[in-house]
Design an enzyme around this catalytic site. Structure first.
Site, PDB file in Angstrom:
ATOM      1  N   GLU A 194       8.955  24.488  31.819  1.00 58.11           N
ATOM      2  CA  GLU A 194       9.929  25.165  32.694  1.00 58.11           C
ATOM      3  C   GLU A 194       9.279  26.362  33.391  1.00 58.11           C
ATOM      4  O   GLU A 194       9.508  26.608  34.565  1.00 58.11           O
ATOM      5  CB  GLU A 194      11.142  25.644  31.892  1.00 58.11           C
ATOM      6  CG  GLU A 194      12.131  24.559  31.539  1.00 58.11           C
ATOM      7  CD  GLU A 194      12.682  23.841  32.760  1.00 58.11           C
ATOM      8  OE1 GLU A 194      12.766  24.437  33.834  1.00 58.11           O
ATOM      9  OE2 GLU A 194      13.005  22.651  32.623  1.00 58.11           O
ATOM     10  N   TYR A 217      18.021  31.252  33.794  1.00 59.32           N
ATOM     11  CA  TYR A 217      17.718  29.878  34.188  1.00 59.32           C
ATOM     12  C   TYR A 217      16.961  29.146  33.082  1.00 59.32           C
ATOM     13  O   TYR A 217      17.355  28.057  32.645  1.00 59.32           O
ATOM     14  CB  TYR A 217      16.888  29.851  35.494  1.00 59.32           C
ATOM     15  CG  TYR A 217      16.233  28.516  35.687  1.00 59.32           C
ATOM     16  CD1 TYR A 217      16.963  27.433  36.146  1.00 59.32           C
ATOM     17  CD2 TYR A 217      14.895  28.308  35.318  1.00 59.32           C
ATOM     18  CE1 TYR A 217      16.393  26.180  36.259  1.00 59.32           C
ATOM     19  CE2 TYR A 217      14.313  27.057  35.415  1.00 59.32           C
ATOM     20  CZ  TYR A 217      15.069  26.006  35.894  1.00 59.32           C
ATOM     21  OH  TYR A 217      14.504  24.767  35.979  1.00 59.32           O
ATOM     22  N   ASP A 254      19.229  27.528  39.624  1.00 59.02           N
ATOM     23  CA  ASP A 254      18.073  28.083  40.332  1.00 59.02           C
ATOM     24  C   ASP A 254      18.248  27.792  41.826  1.00 59.02           C
ATOM     25  O   ASP A 254      19.340  27.414  42.261  1.00 59.02           O
ATOM     26  CB  ASP A 254      16.768  27.486  39.789  1.00 59.02           C
ATOM     27  CG  ASP A 254      16.649  25.995  40.112  1.00 59.02           C
ATOM     28  OD1 ASP A 254      17.656  25.396  40.537  1.00 59.02           O
ATOM     29  OD2 ASP A 254      15.548  25.444  39.950  1.00 59.02           O
TER      30      ASP A 254
END
Ligand code: SF4
Length: 345
Positions: A43, A126, A144
């Site tokens: 991520e 996020y 996002d």
């Protein structure tokens, strides 16, 4: 706020998205794992890098640091070295610090609770929502830029995405569409739709699974969304460096923790008056950071006497390295480019 039950039309859009994802979702290596550590690393990496470019970096990083403990035991120099090429080095340092937090506060086991994940260094809402939903079934949208763009187009929603309220506004919209128990897939589906179909420019609306529900598309106003009213003007910054060379060797030192480029290596910034007679040339490199436009000026000095060169290193607390040795250290991008230009001609 309304619940999912009260919004069958919105839920229907979410279900269509999941159906599309089950057929067209990207076959990415980190989707074959349920290890929260690996999903967290990916991520962070893919927030800043395109998938194709980032895959090699992801594998290189995970091969060297396959788990939290290995990462926590490594030196920050080594972590930075394995981050080389990805930029945003502060993210690598944050990951490293977070691995220490996991060892100290969570017994070396990646935390499962959303608030605990959010407490890790460098982890924002996020990333916490993405890891929590994908690995632990949390019912949270990982909002996002993809979410802003896709949702603002689907609902022809003119909420200004540059304002602080945008995150909670689009989170509420996403929750209305997110089928229960499917948050992880939903979040990944939005990421794929946003990067493959609903692209910032020239989206592929004709083949989009949501085009029948997309208000902006129906109104032929796709290009008007998302709305971003506040433009942040970048500040101009000039930096001066001295590339001080003797034979194949040159001087470097490690930056401290303050300001940009923490813990990376750099050239001297002070230019001693007496060395100006050795100046050869200067190079100007332009570099853009998120909110800063940098002009980096690097002046090249050749010191003929080894004794003088060594004195200079000792007085300034510099390391003496050659190009090969410098490759094992991480430099800010403009300095890395400069070294390539100078030594790989
Ligand atoms: S129809 Fe076009 S604008 Fe609407 S969600 Fe799909 S790709 Fe995006």
């Amino acid at each position: 706020m309304k619940t999912n039950k009260q919004n069958p039309d919105f839920l229907c859009i979410g279900v269509k998205l999941l159906k599309w994802f089950s057929v067209h979702g990207r076959d990415l290596p980190f989707r074959k794992t349920d290890d929260p550590y690996k999903i967290w690393i990916c991520e962070i990496i893919f927030q800043q890098t395109r998938i194709q470019q980032g895959l090699n970096h992801y594998h290189r990083f995970i091969n060297r640091f396959p788990d939290v403990q290995t990462l926590a035991e490594a030196s920050s120099d080594e972590v930075l070295l394995h981050w080389k090429g990805l930029g945003y080095y502060s993210r690598a340092l944050n990951i490293h610090k977070a691995s220490h937090q996991i060892m100290e506060n969570f017994g070396g086991v990646f935390p499962q609770e959303y608030d605990d994940i959010l407490s890790l260094k460098g982890v924002g809402k996020y990333t916490a929502a993405a890891v929590h939903s994908i690995c632990f079934g949390g019912h949270l949208p990982a909002v996002d830029g993809n979410f802003y763009r896709v949702l603002s187009r689907i609902f022809a929603d003119d909420y200004d995405i540059s304002t602080t309220g945008a995150f909670s506004h689009f989170s509420s919209l996403a929750l209305l569409m997110m089928p229960l128990g499917k948050a992880g897939e939903f979040n990944q589906a939005m990421m794929d739709l946003g990067s493959e179909i609903c692209r910032p420019r020239n989206p592929y609306c004709e083949i989009c699974p949501l085009n029948a529900d997309c208000t902006a598309f129906q109104l032929k106003k796709v290009h008007e969304f998302p709305k971003k009213l506040k433009k942040i003007k970048p500040t101009e910054l000039q930096l001066q460096y001295a590339f001080v060379q003797h034979g194949d060797h040159f001087l470097i030192r490690r930056r401290n923790e303050s300001s940009i480029w923490k813990k990376l290596y750099e050239f001297p910034t002070e230019i001693d008056e007496k060395y100006k007679t050795y100046e050869l040339d200067s190079t100007e490199i332009k570099h853009k950071l998120t909110h800063r436009n940098l002009t980096v000026i690097i002046r090249h000095f050749i010191i003929k006497s080894q004794e003088e060169f060594e004195n200079l290193a000792e007085e300034g607390g510099f390391h003496i390295v050659d190009y090969e040795q410098s490759a094992a250290k991480s430099f800010p991008k403009p300095l890395e480019n400069y070294l390539k230009i100078r030594f790989e001609k």
